[in-house]
Design a protein around this motif. Structure first.
Motif, PDB file in Angstrom:
ATOM      1  N   CYS A 223      75.495 -61.114 -47.062  1.00 31.37           N
ATOM      2  CA  CYS A 223      74.882 -60.156 -46.138  1.00 31.37           C
ATOM      3  C   CYS A 223      75.072 -58.731 -46.642  1.00 31.37           C
ATOM      4  O   CYS A 223      74.169 -57.899 -46.538  1.00 31.37           O
ATOM      5  CB  CYS A 223      75.480 -60.302 -44.742  1.00 31.37           C
ATOM      6  SG  CYS A 223      75.001 -61.806 -43.866  1.00 31.37           S
ATOM      7  N   GLU A 232      66.042 -57.170 -45.080  1.00 30.09           N
ATOM      8  CA  GLU A 232      66.251 -57.398 -43.649  1.00 30.09           C
ATOM      9  C   GLU A 232      66.380 -58.887 -43.369  1.00 30.09           C
ATOM     10  O   GLU A 232      65.664 -59.710 -43.947  1.00 30.09           O
ATOM     11  CB  GLU A 232      65.106 -56.805 -42.838  1.00 30.09           C
ATOM     12  CG  GLU A 232      65.004 -55.287 -42.961  1.00 30.09           C
ATOM     13  CD  GLU A 232      63.933 -54.715 -42.056  1.00 30.09           C
ATOM     14  OE1 GLU A 232      63.066 -55.492 -41.586  1.00 30.09           O
ATOM     15  OE2 GLU A 232      63.968 -53.499 -41.797  1.00 30.09           O
ATOM     16  N   ASP A 234      68.136 -62.032 -40.295  1.00 26.99           N
ATOM     17  CA  ASP A 234      68.809 -62.399 -39.051  1.00 26.99           C
ATOM     18  C   ASP A 234      69.842 -63.468 -39.370  1.00 26.99           C
ATOM     19  O   ASP A 234      69.687 -64.232 -40.328  1.00 26.99           O
ATOM     20  CB  ASP A 234      67.800 -62.950 -38.036  1.00 26.99           C
ATOM     21  CG  ASP A 234      66.785 -61.909 -37.621  1.00 26.99           C
ATOM     22  OD1 ASP A 234      67.188 -60.935 -36.968  1.00 26.99           O
ATOM     23  OD2 ASP A 234      65.594 -62.077 -37.956  1.00 26.99           O
ATOM     24  N   TRP A 236      72.344 -66.796 -38.280  1.00 27.56           N
ATOM     25  CA  TRP A 236      72.680 -67.931 -37.419  1.00 27.56           C
ATOM     26  C   TRP A 236      74.099 -68.300 -37.809  1.00 27.56           C
ATOM     27  O   TRP A 236      74.338 -69.129 -38.682  1.00 27.56           O
ATOM     28  CB  TRP A 236      71.719 -69.087 -37.633  1.00 27.56           C
ATOM     29  CG  TRP A 236      71.878 -70.187 -36.612  1.00 27.56           C
ATOM     30  CD1 TRP A 236      72.790 -70.255 -35.608  1.00 27.56           C
ATOM     31  CD2 TRP A 236      71.083 -71.381 -36.512  1.00 27.56           C
ATOM     32  NE1 TRP A 236      72.637 -71.393 -34.873  1.00 27.56           N
ATOM     33  CE2 TRP A 236      71.589 -72.111 -35.399  1.00 27.56           C
ATOM     34  CE3 TRP A 236      70.017 -71.888 -37.229  1.00 27.56           C
ATOM     35  CZ2 TRP A 236      71.044 -73.336 -35.022  1.00 27.56           C
ATOM     36  CZ3 TRP A 236      69.473 -73.112 -36.843  1.00 27.56           C
ATOM     37  CH2 TRP A 236      69.973 -73.824 -35.750  1.00 27.56           C
ATOM     38  N   LEU A 242      71.401 -67.406 -43.047  1.00 29.38           N
ATOM     39  CA  LEU A 242      70.626 -66.236 -42.641  1.00 29.38           C
ATOM     40  C   LEU A 242      69.148 -66.493 -42.870  1.00 29.38           C
ATOM     41  O   LEU A 242      68.752 -67.281 -43.742  1.00 29.38           O
ATOM     42  CB  LEU A 242      71.090 -64.980 -43.375  1.00 29.38           C
ATOM     43  CG  LEU A 242      70.972 -64.883 -44.895  1.00 29.38           C
ATOM     44  CD1 LEU A 242      69.586 -64.385 -45.304  1.00 29.38           C
ATOM     45  CD2 LEU A 242      72.036 -63.943 -45.442  1.00 29.38           C
ATOM     46  N   ARG A 245      63.585 -61.677 -43.022  1.00 29.14           N
ATOM     47  CA  ARG A 245      62.484 -61.083 -42.268  1.00 29.14           C
ATOM     48  C   ARG A 245      61.418 -60.627 -43.257  1.00 29.14           C
ATOM     49  O   ARG A 245      61.711 -60.069 -44.297  1.00 29.14           O
ATOM     50  CB  ARG A 245      62.951 -59.878 -41.474  1.00 29.14           C
ATOM     51  CG  ARG A 245      63.925 -60.169 -40.361  1.00 29.14           C
ATOM     52  CD  ARG A 245      64.275 -58.864 -39.642  1.00 29.14           C
ATOM     53  NE  ARG A 245      65.334 -59.039 -38.667  1.00 29.14           N
ATOM     54  CZ  ARG A 245      65.907 -58.032 -38.014  1.00 29.14           C
ATOM     55  NH1 ARG A 245      65.521 -56.780 -38.272  1.00 29.14           N
ATOM     56  NH2 ARG A 245      66.876 -58.255 -37.142  1.00 29.14           N
ATOM     57  N   ILE A 444      61.177 -68.480 -32.864  1.00 31.54           N
ATOM     58  CA  ILE A 444      62.137 -67.458 -32.459  1.00 31.54           C
ATOM     59  C   ILE A 444      61.898 -67.051 -31.011  1.00 31.54           C
ATOM     60  O   ILE A 444      60.764 -66.877 -30.566  1.00 31.54           O
ATOM     61  CB  ILE A 444      62.012 -66.222 -33.373  1.00 31.54           C
ATOM     62  CG1 ILE A 444      62.353 -66.610 -34.812  1.00 31.54           C
ATOM     63  CG2 ILE A 444      62.920 -65.104 -32.914  1.00 31.54           C
ATOM     64  CD1 ILE A 444      62.102 -65.500 -35.806  1.00 31.54           C
ATOM     65  N   GLU A 447      65.997 -62.406 -29.862  1.00 35.87           N
ATOM     66  CA  GLU A 447      66.861 -62.259 -31.027  1.00 35.87           C
ATOM     67  C   GLU A 447      67.471 -63.580 -31.478  1.00 35.87           C
ATOM     68  O   GLU A 447      68.207 -63.624 -32.470  1.00 35.87           O
ATOM     69  CB  GLU A 447      67.976 -61.254 -30.710  1.00 35.87           C
ATOM     70  CG  GLU A 447      67.467 -59.845 -30.438  1.00 35.87           C
ATOM     71  CD  GLU A 447      68.599 -58.875 -30.182  1.00 35.87           C
ATOM     72  OE1 GLU A 447      69.764 -59.320 -30.192  1.00 35.87           O
ATOM     73  OE2 GLU A 447      68.321 -57.684 -29.988  1.00 35.87           O
ATOM     74  N   ASP A 448      67.158 -64.650 -30.765  1.00 36.16           N
ATOM     75  CA  ASP A 448      67.700 -65.964 -31.109  1.00 36.16           C
ATOM     76  C   ASP A 448      66.790 -66.640 -32.132  1.00 36.16           C
ATOM     77  O   ASP A 448      65.659 -67.010 -31.829  1.00 36.16           O
ATOM     78  CB  ASP A 448      67.797 -66.821 -29.851  1.00 36.16           C
ATOM     79  CG  ASP A 448      68.391 -68.197 -30.126  1.00 36.16           C
ATOM     80  OD1 ASP A 448      68.866 -68.428 -31.259  1.00 36.16           O
ATOM     81  OD2 ASP A 448      68.372 -69.040 -29.208  1.00 36.16           O
ATOM     82  N   VAL A 449      67.289 -66.795 -33.363  1.00 39.34           N
ATOM     83  CA  VAL A 449      66.477 -67.381 -34.432  1.00 39.34           C
ATOM     84  C   VAL A 449      66.732 -68.880 -34.581  1.00 39.34           C
ATOM     85  O   VAL A 449      66.133 -69.529 -35.439  1.00 39.34           O
ATOM     86  CB  VAL A 449      66.752 -66.681 -35.786  1.00 39.34           C
ATOM     87  CG1 VAL A 449      66.325 -65.230 -35.727  1.00 39.34           C
ATOM     88  CG2 VAL A 449      68.230 -66.800 -36.173  1.00 39.34           C
TER      89      VAL A 449
END
Length: 466
Positions: A223, A232, A234, A236, A242, A245, A444, A447-449
């Motif tokens: 990260c 970019e 997201d 988990w 990850l 995006r 999605i 914000e929960d992927v």
């Protein structure tokens, strides 16, 4: 073609749609071949897979509203219309005038004024039939609503879907651009409400998931590398993965050449964990190519022990070797399928065997969207014999007390639990240690992927200690 020598994203999409073969499942390969011709790579990719994903619904709308029958229209011209309808219905952020104008120009390029006029008339009719290009999915059960995602869709001024009284399969099939027999089967197997969620999940735009190579880095370190490079993503955290995006080129990501990560869907990554390999063990992966699960198991073993990787496709088996070289893995030994038994015997038998068998791909149709264009009931049913044969063959190589993980990227009972139950009935000395069916996520939510994942099945079978 502009001053840069590049062509539009729609022109590239049209070229790819004309060349790809649904039976070969080669849309990604054809797109990769031509994507460099445009600067609008993201748009071209979205159009290609969007048209393939929604083709049945698009053709239905063209027939219903534009009186256009696909079999009576020249292939290239039909694809021009499909691109136009896809963008009008499923790409609400794109201006209608831009969609229609370029479709007309694409038709004019080879077909002249007559085809250009035809395209203009049909797409204008479709545009006029739409009440709202983007509206909430709170009335998604209405017959004038075509869903784009779990949250929104396109509403028409008239009913465009059949009454569900005609059958759940026909209704869901046209609504979600899926084979009617398959949608109907899901309704019978899982219930009507769950079947619709599976349909939604099969139509989501799947993200690119990154799994850190634990031999070289951690999620936190990766990260940090991505963040420094402006990538970019997201997280988990529960899955230690990850999700990227935007349209990022994976080989250009920091750490790719160093082997710091692999691309793998969370459901696929779960299989290696279910196998549960330990350092020093002998593991056999019988259907290894291209190597995502193979390398994951080696990482879980700390690269200590032996992973024998084999596959009937020797060319694709070479991809396993390439992946191991990039990731810095030495525990994997790629073996020709005809020498697999000898290699296992030489190693003293396998502690664990993974059989990720060929299947109908019904759990991964969001990612392999062309599957819906080639799958039929007969082909799906014919796979059961192959799957059972591979599982039976795998049982010959397992030590006493060892285990087999039988996995598919299908969600069909006849390819999953039915194969396992038959195996248990016909082979003594085995029991189910764990069994898990994962249905495709619907995408999605805020914000929960965690809802962006494929479907699949994995069953761990344990051989009794005598």
């Amino acid at each position: 073609m502009g001053d840069s020598g590049k062509v539009s994203a729609r022109a590239v999409a049209l070229l790819v749609l004309g060349k790809f073969d649904p039976a070969a499942g080669d849309a990604s390969e054809v797109l990769y071949r031509y994507i460099g011709r445009t600067e609008g790579r993201g748009q071209a990719t979205d159009i290609v897979f969007g048209v393939i994903r929604h083709r049945k619904t698009i053709d239905h709308l063209l027939a219903l509203i534009g009186n256009v029958q696909a079999k009576r229209v020249q292939k290239r011209l039909m694809n021009v219309l499909r691109i136009g309808v896809y963008e009008l219905v499923f790409a609400a952020e794109t201006a209608e005038y831009a969609i229609v104008n370029e479709a007309v120009e694409l038709a004019r390029t080879r077909g002249g004024r007559r085809q250009a006029g035809f395209v203009n008339a049909v797409l204008r009719n479709v545009g006029r039939a739409i009440a709202e290009r983007k509206c909430g999915a709170d009335e998604a059960d209405k017959l004038d609503f075509v869903p784009v995602s779990a949250r929104w869709g396109c509403r028409f001024k008239r009913d465009v879907l059949p009454d569900e009284a005609e059958g759940a399969g026909r209704y869901l099939g046209l609504k979600y651009s899926l084979p009617g027999w398959l949608a109907g089967k899901w309704a019978e197997q899982f219930g009507r409400e769950t079947a619709e969620r599976i349909c939604l999940g099969s139509n989501r735009k799947p993200g690119v998931w990154i799994r850190p190579n634990r031999l070289k880095t951690t999620l936190r370190e990766l990260c940090s590398r991505f963040g420094e490079a402006g990538v970019e993503f997201d997280l988990w955290l529960e899955r230690d993965m990850l999700r990227l995006r935007g349209g990022v080129s994976v080989p250009e990501l920091p750490g790719y050449d160093e082997g710091l990560f692999s691309v793998q869907d969370p459901t696929a990554a779960k299989v290696g964990e279910i196998v549960g390999p330990k350092a020093g063990e002998v593991v056999l992966d019988m259907c290894a190519a291209p190597g995502g699960k193979t390398t994951h198991m080696a990482e879980l073993m700390g690269d200590e022990g032996l992973v024998i990787a084999s596959d009937v496709d020797t060319e694709r088996l070479g991809m396993v070797v390439e992946n191991c070289q990039r990731l810095g893995i030495s525990a994997v030994k790629a073996v020709d399928i005809h020498k697999m038994g000898e290699a296992v015997e030489k190693a003293g038998g396998a502690d664990r065997v993974l059989v990720d068998v060929p299947c109908s791909n019904t759990g991964v149709m969001a990612r392999r969207c062309e599957v819906r264009l080639r799958i039929n009931h007969e082909k799906a049913a014919s796979l059961a014999g192959v799957q059972y044969g591979i599982l039976t063959e795998a049982s010959k190589y397992v030590k006493q007390g060892g285990a087999i993980c039988y996995s598919t990227c299908s969600i069909m009972d006849e390819e999953n639990c039915a194969i396992v139950r038959r195996f248990l009935e016909e082979h003594e000395g085995w029991s189910i240690e764990s069994e898990e069916l994962t249905l495709p996520g619907v995408g999605i939510c805020g914000e929960d992927v965690s809802g962006d994942h494929d479907g699949g099945y994995a069953c761990l079978l344990r051989r009794y200690q005598c």
